[in-house]
Design an enzyme around this catalytic site. Structure first.
Site, mmCIF file in Angstrom:
data_model
loop_
_atom_site.group_PDB
_atom_site.id
_atom_site.type_symbol
_atom_site.label_atom_id
_atom_site.label_comp_id
_atom_site.label_asym_id
_atom_site.label_seq_id
_atom_site.Cartn_x
_atom_site.Cartn_y
_atom_site.Cartn_z
ATOM 1 N N GLY A 13 0.683 -1.406 0.001
ATOM 2 C CA GLY A 13 0.087 -0.100 0.077
ATOM 3 C C GLY A 13 0.876 1.260 0.010
ATOM 4 O O GLY A 13 0.350 2.418 0.550
ATOM 5 N N ASN A 15 1.548 2.964 -2.608
ATOM 6 C CA ASN A 15 1.086 3.861 -3.190
ATOM 7 C C ASN A 15 -0.400 4.394 -2.571
ATOM 8 O O ASN A 15 -0.613 5.658 -2.959
ATOM 9 C CB ASN A 15 0.711 3.332 -4.651
ATOM 10 C CG ASN A 15 1.845 3.149 -5.544
ATOM 11 O OD1 ASN A 15 2.534 4.238 -6.006
ATOM 12 N ND2 ASN A 15 2.449 2.051 -5.527
ATOM 13 N N HIS A 114 0.704 0.620 -13.096
ATOM 14 C CA HIS A 114 1.654 -0.673 -13.588
ATOM 15 C C HIS A 114 3.178 -0.200 -13.789
ATOM 16 O O HIS A 114 3.481 1.013 -14.342
ATOM 17 C CB HIS A 114 1.079 -1.181 -14.854
ATOM 18 C CG HIS A 114 1.829 -2.285 -15.246
ATOM 19 N ND1 HIS A 114 1.696 -3.435 -14.463
ATOM 20 C CD2 HIS A 114 2.617 -2.688 -16.329
ATOM 21 C CE1 HIS A 114 2.469 -4.482 -15.184
ATOM 22 N NE2 HIS A 114 2.924 -4.053 -16.181
ATOM 23 N N ASP A 155 -3.073 -5.011 -17.729
ATOM 24 C CA ASP A 155 -2.064 -3.918 -18.052
ATOM 25 C C ASP A 155 -2.350 -3.015 -19.526
ATOM 26 O O ASP A 155 -1.256 -2.641 -19.778
ATOM 27 C CB ASP A 155 -0.906 -4.192 -17.663
ATOM 28 C CG ASP A 155 -0.807 -4.917 -16.247
ATOM 29 O OD1 ASP A 155 -0.179 -5.807 -15.969
ATOM 30 O OD2 ASP A 155 -1.614 -4.168 -15.167
HETATM 31 C C1 GRF Z 1 3.191 -1.272 -7.526
HETATM 32 O O1 GRF Z 1 4.555 -1.659 -8.258
HETATM 33 C C2 GRF Z 1 2.194 -1.285 -8.487
HETATM 34 O O2 GRF Z 1 2.562 -0.569 -9.891
HETATM 35 C C3 GRF Z 1 1.976 -2.802 -8.696
HETATM 36 O O3 GRF Z 1 1.940 -3.343 -7.564
HETATM 37 C C4 GRF Z 1 2.937 -2.606 -6.615
HETATM 38 C C5 GRF Z 1 2.051 -2.050 -5.619
HETATM 39 O O4 GRF Z 1 2.830 -1.452 -4.526
HETATM 40 N N1 GRF Z 1 0.753 -2.913 -9.479
HETATM 41 P P1 GRF Z 1 1.998 -0.864 -3.347
HETATM 42 O O5 GRF Z 1 1.158 -2.165 -2.475
HETATM 43 O O6 GRF Z 1 1.469 0.600 -3.636
HETATM 44 O O7 GRF Z 1 3.353 -0.607 -2.401
#
Ligand code: GRF
Length: 200
Positions: A13, A15, A114, A155
């Site tokens: 999480g 992001n 992605h 994607d």
């Molecule tokens: C990120 O690299 C995203 O692009 C991919 O999964 C990962 C998630 O990372 N789809 P986080 O859980 O947000 O740290």
């Protein structure tokens, strides 16, 4: 009125955290109204709870164990998400491919992050795949993209933003992942801003 964001996660999480931080810092006038995870142990759920954001746990296994379809799982997920009336649905590390049973409920409002450039490395091992392509001398850079999820293709979909990340000869998976995540944390916020501007 702040833009209502539903965020779907499956793991760390970071992001989601970037989105929550941008909201707290008033970089975006938005509100995360729900975080859904398909995994109970996703650290992103803790991040949401710390930020006072409602969470939901929606595992796939009970559906597969009961012989129920992906469409049923995705339809139930759509009900959970639609209940909070999101303006945008953000897939931030969501590990399942969403069928039209979900996507059709939120036309042109589902964003996916992605860690690869458009059309480059679809699927769950994009960063590893890029590093291996670099080591084979096939590429010098990879990147990150945020795209609209308009169909069940993995994607793919109209690209909102993308940014290149150069690969260095001394890169390991960890060093490359770290640099890619740093770009992701900026790009996901910029993509949400882009979508909010489009709403004017
Ligand atoms: C990120 O690299 C995203 O692009 C991919 O999964 C990962 C998630 O990372 N789809 P986080 O859980 O947000 O740290």
């Amino acid at each position: 009125m702040p833009t209502r964001l539903a965020v779907l996660i499956s793991g760390n999480g970071s992001n989601l955290q970037a989105i929550l931080d941008a909201i707290r810092l008033r970089i975006i006038d938005a509100q995360v109204v729900l975080v859904v995870s398909n995994r109970k142990d996703a650290f992103g759920l803790e991040r949401a709870q710390k930020a006072g954001v409602p969470t939901a746990y929606h595992p796939l296994k009970p559906y597969t164990d009961a012989g129920r379809s992906r469409e049923e799982y995705d339809g139930a997920l759509a009900e959970i998400v639609a209940a909070v009336r999101p303006d945008l649905v953000v897939l931030a590390g969501w590990m399942h491919i969403l069928s039209n049973a979900f996507l059709n409920r939120f036309p042109f409002r589902v964003l996916n992050l992605h860690p690869a450039l458009p059309g480059a490395f679809p699927g769950p091992d994009a960063i590893q795949d890029a590093l291996e392509a670099f080591e084979r001398g096939e590429i010098r850079r990879t990147g990150v993209m945020v795209h609209l999820v308009t169909n069940e293709e993995v994607d793919a979909g109209p690209v909102l933003l993308s940014e290149e990340v150069y690969i260095y000869s001394n890169d390991t998976l960890e060093t490359l992942e770290k640099r890619i995540h740093q770009v992701e944390h900026k790009l996901i916020v910029r993509a949400i801003i882009r979508m909010m501007e489009g709403d004017e």
